[in-house]
Write an enzyme that holds these catalytic residues in place. Structure first.
Site, PDB file in Angstrom:
ATOM      1  N   ARG A   1      -1.480   8.146  76.112  1.00 25.71           N
ATOM      2  CA  ARG A   1      -0.317   7.277  75.878  1.00 25.71           C
ATOM      3  C   ARG A   1      -0.737   5.854  75.514  1.00 25.71           C
ATOM      4  O   ARG A   1      -1.644   5.293  76.103  1.00 25.71           O
ATOM      5  CB  ARG A   1       0.541   7.246  77.151  1.00 25.71           C
TER       6      ARG A   1
ATOM      7  N   LYS B   1       9.610  10.244  79.956  1.00 23.32           N
ATOM      8  CA  LYS B   1      10.959   9.669  80.134  1.00 23.32           C
ATOM      9  C   LYS B   1      11.197   8.504  79.190  1.00 23.32           C
ATOM     10  O   LYS B   1      12.269   8.367  78.625  1.00 23.32           O
ATOM     11  CB  LYS B   1      11.155   9.140  81.564  1.00 23.32           C
TER      12      LYS B   1
ATOM     13  N   ARG C   1       0.081   7.246  91.586  1.00 22.51           N
ATOM     14  CA  ARG C   1       1.474   7.340  91.109  1.00 22.51           C
ATOM     15  C   ARG C   1       2.030   8.751  91.291  1.00 22.51           C
ATOM     16  O   ARG C   1       3.195   8.935  91.630  1.00 22.51           O
ATOM     17  CB  ARG C   1       1.554   6.918  89.634  1.00 22.51           C
TER      18      ARG C   1
ATOM     19  N   ARG D   1      13.999   5.097  92.343  1.00 19.18           N
ATOM     20  CA  ARG D   1      12.763   5.836  92.607  1.00 19.18           C
ATOM     21  C   ARG D   1      12.656   6.246  94.061  1.00 19.18           C
ATOM     22  O   ARG D   1      11.701   6.910  94.439  1.00 19.18           O
ATOM     23  CB  ARG D   1      11.589   4.924  92.285  1.00 19.18           C
TER      24      ARG D   1
ATOM     25  N   ARG E   1      -1.736   1.174  79.187  1.00 18.60           N
ATOM     26  CA  ARG E   1      -1.274   0.434  80.363  1.00 18.60           C
ATOM     27  C   ARG E   1      -2.311   0.503  81.480  1.00 18.60           C
ATOM     28  O   ARG E   1      -2.966   1.524  81.650  1.00 18.60           O
ATOM     29  CB  ARG E   1       0.044   1.046  80.866  1.00 18.60           C
TER      30      ARG E   1
END
Ligand code: AMP
Length: 262
Positions: free
Chosen positions: A174, A56, A218, A135, A207
């Site tokens: 990532r 996203k 998550r 969310r 991260r």
């Protein structure tokens, strides 16, 4: 739903500077030093939903460059708060940062307070791309009320879908710029110089919440709290679902073709 808006194939505005998002990242009385570009058509007001790591943030960047709308990520607000001195961090922000590290959701009350403090971004003439908010259903209802009171409407909700194994592979590669928050991937979207951001020269880091245990939490939280938003926005006839496999450019073009049919 009939938008009939301009949705460029490639970057339509060239090398115009991107908004610095100060109003969003800092909130309160802060304003953007580099304001958003004036859109070539009506502003886009978009919500992006999808599992963590689905891409996203990368799509938000491409959409932001090409549509001119500002990339508004609630996760970026929390990450920006990490740079504050501990004495400048409110108890709510400290609690939020601890929850975030574990991959858990921050309370609706804290998130909604932050968004309400930034209501100016909702009516900004450049439009917006909300990434990571709402969310939960409670957040979506609060957003609806906020937009209603500001007399602005959502243009569309883009829902990105992908098998879980592919998402895990994406998350593990990532890297994010510690300075400007641009997103890279070691395999599919590498920076020109390894470990260094192409935009600002900042250091690329993984991260904390991209570590395996946090990712597991998550994913579970997404399934329980965020997936119900798909039905919520389907009922409002705002939902457009996009298969998120392929390169960022391919996903962008797929998003564009679907948006043109609105
Ligand atoms: P993101 O960058 O969107 O993946 O957000 C990183 C983390 O920030 C999440 O795992 C949550 O801990 C927190 N967070 C961001 N946005 C929200 C939200 N809308 N509601 C609750 N927690 C959030």
């Amino acid at each position: 739903m009939k938008n009939n808006r301009f949705f460029p194939k490639m970057d339509a505005v060239g090398e115009m500077p991107k908004s610095d998002r100060t109003a969003w990242l800092k909130g309160g009385a802060f304003t953007c030093k580099v304001p958003p570009r004036t859109p070539l058509d009506k502003p886009w007001r978009i919500v992006l939903i999808g599992a963590p790591g689905i891409g996203k943030g990368t799509q938000a960047e491409l959409l932001s460059e090409r549509l001119g709308a500002c990339h508004l990520s609630t996760g970026d607000i929390f990450r920006a708060s990490k740079c504050l001195q501990p004495s400048e961090q409110s108890p709510a922000i400290k609690e939020a940062m601890a929850l975030m590290k574990e991959g858990k959701l921050v309370s609706d009350t804290t998130v909604l307070n932050l968004v309400r403090e930034r209501v100016g971004c909702m009516k900004c003439s450049g439009g917006f791309l909300l990434d990571g908010f709402p969310r939960t259903i409670a957040q979506a209802e609060a957003l609806d009320n906020l937009l209603l009171s500001e007399k602005v409407k959502l243009s569309v909700v883009f829902n990105y879908e992908l098998p879980v194994e592919t998402i895990i592979a994406r998350i593990s590669g990532r890297r994010t710029c510690s300075n400007c928050k641009a997103v890279y991937h070691v395999a599919t979207r590498p920076s020109s110089v390894p470990g260094v951001c192409d935009h600002c020269g900042g250091k690329l880091v993984q991260r904390e919440d991209d570590q395996p245990e946090a990712v597991r939490v998550r994913m579970k939280t997404y399934a329980e709290s965020t997936r119900p938003l798909i039905d919520y926005y389907k009922k409002q006839k705002l939902l457009v679902t996009i298969q998120a496999e392929g390169t960022p450019e391919e996903i962008y073009q797929r998003t564009r073709l679907l948006a043109l049919t609105l």
